[in-house]
Design an enzyme around this catalytic site. Sequence first.
Site, PDB file in Angstrom:
ATOM      1  N   PRO A 109       0.814  -1.216   0.000  1.00 13.59           N
ATOM      2  CA  PRO A 109       0.000   0.000   0.000  1.00 13.59           C
ATOM      3  C   PRO A 109       0.849   1.268   0.000  1.00 13.59           C
ATOM      4  O   PRO A 109       1.547   1.566   0.954  1.00 13.59           O
ATOM      5  CB  PRO A 109      -0.836  -0.118   1.277  1.00 13.59           C
ATOM      6  CG  PRO A 109      -0.183  -1.152   2.109  1.00 13.59           C
ATOM      7  CD  PRO A 109       0.661  -1.989   1.224  1.00 13.59           C
ATOM      8  N   GLU A 110       0.798   1.978  -1.098  1.00 12.51           N
ATOM      9  CA  GLU A 110       1.379   3.311  -1.193  1.00 12.51           C
ATOM     10  C   GLU A 110       0.205   4.279  -1.375  1.00 12.51           C
ATOM     11  O   GLU A 110      -0.939   3.883  -1.200  1.00 12.51           O
ATOM     12  CB  GLU A 110       2.379   3.362  -2.365  1.00 12.51           C
ATOM     13  CG  GLU A 110       3.485   2.300  -2.222  1.00 12.51           C
ATOM     14  CD  GLU A 110       4.508   2.301  -3.340  1.00 12.51           C
ATOM     15  OE1 GLU A 110       4.770   3.372  -3.904  1.00 12.51           O
ATOM     16  OE2 GLU A 110       5.049   1.231  -3.657  1.00 12.51           O
TER      17      GLU A 110
ATOM     18  N   LYS B 275       0.890   7.923   3.170  1.00 16.68           N
ATOM     19  CA  LYS B 275       0.420   6.548   3.362  1.00 16.68           C
ATOM     20  C   LYS B 275      -0.331   6.365   4.667  1.00 16.68           C
ATOM     21  O   LYS B 275      -0.724   5.249   5.007  1.00 16.68           O
ATOM     22  CB  LYS B 275       1.616   5.585   3.334  1.00 16.68           C
ATOM     23  CG  LYS B 275       2.455   5.675   2.066  1.00 16.68           C
ATOM     24  CD  LYS B 275       3.704   4.829   2.209  1.00 16.68           C
ATOM     25  CE  LYS B 275       4.788   5.314   1.262  1.00 16.68           C
ATOM     26  NZ  LYS B 275       6.087   4.655   1.523  1.00 16.68           N
TER      27      LYS B 275
ATOM     28  N   ARG C  53      16.142  -3.364  -0.366  1.00 14.68           N
ATOM     29  CA  ARG C  53      15.008  -3.736  -1.191  1.00 14.68           C
ATOM     30  C   ARG C  53      15.393  -3.685  -2.664  1.00 14.68           C
ATOM     31  O   ARG C  53      16.470  -3.201  -3.019  1.00 14.68           O
ATOM     32  CB  ARG C  53      13.758  -2.909  -0.883  1.00 14.68           C
ATOM     33  CG  ARG C  53      13.899  -1.480  -0.842  1.00 14.68           C
ATOM     34  CD  ARG C  53      13.710  -0.670   0.457  1.00 14.68           C
ATOM     35  NE  ARG C  53      12.811  -0.981   1.515  1.00 14.68           N
ATOM     36  CZ  ARG C  53      13.200  -1.277   2.752  1.00 14.68           C
ATOM     37  NH1 ARG C  53      14.468  -1.430   3.037  1.00 14.68           N
ATOM     38  NH2 ARG C  53      12.334  -1.419   3.693  1.00 14.68           N
TER      39      ARG C  53
END
EC number: 3.2.2.23
Length: 300
Positions: A2-3, A61, A286
């Site tokens: 979720p962004e 967010k 990441r």
Amino acid sequence: MPELPEVETVRAGLEKHVVGRTITDVEVLHPRAVRRHVGDAPDLIGRLRGATILAARRRGKYLWLDVEAPRGVDRFALVVHLGMSGQMLVARVGAPDHTHLRVRATLDDGNELRFVDQRTFGGWHLDDYVDAESADVDTELPGDPASLPRSIAHIAPDPFDSGFDRDEVVRRMRGKHTEVKRALLDQSLISGVGNIYADEALWRARLNGARVTDGISRRKLAELLDAATAVMSDALAVGGTSFDALYVNVNGQSGYFERSLNAYGRAGQPCRRCGTLMRREEFMNRGSFFCPKCQPRPRQ
DNA sequence: CCCCTCTCCTGATCGC
DNA sequence: TGCGATCAGGAGAGGG
């Protein structure tokens, strides 16, 4: 993950389905989901019981429900962060519990608001408001769109926020000496951008995320911020269509936008602009995806 | 002060 | 079939 577009989709769903409802009871099924609450789970439960939901708001967010205690004596925010895998779901009372149900708020209309989160990076906490423009002063108008929950006062405006000033963000970026992807992900500079949309924005702007901010032109950084805004706007346009009456959508991925991704997850596939094989590299623990031709690495 | 690394967490997937 | 290793990353704490 979720962004901004996914969180905004959730916010819109909450606005439609839970604003105006009163919370009759709360159950915390996993203590980690309320670890950011100052006070314990019984405190959070006690303050939410009987409270009415007045609005659903968001910055970056983070989202929060603007809540009023019984008889209007107290006005505060129920702040929600979805973390990596959080979902806000509306279900009928008595429907089977979801596997990773962490918090349940029973509403006065036969529905429940459920916080479901596999990895428990997200959670709920209660907070009071500060004025958005002077984050250390209590606002005259709690819950006003110009006020923010105290705990997120350090979060910068997102590109859809009326207070967002692109050229000011460019100026602040150039005042730093750090890699530009790191700056894009810095929620105190610009909020709402996560790993997926950062890679998409960098691809659109033909910029390598390892480039250092103070070595990039104002024009190029402005192009990058415009690209971030555009890609999140495009994603929101398709993510905002996918919830039905009792389901506030967040799929924890990139939703219907996944098919439109040009960079994220496309290692080994041809760049949609030039055909060069896309690469994946480790960055900040990441993955980062980019086209080595369109987005050349900086010289060391 | 600024920058950057580490850590939290759990399920899916993969290789042996 | 089982099992250990790996991977996913938002954001804040803490180190340099």
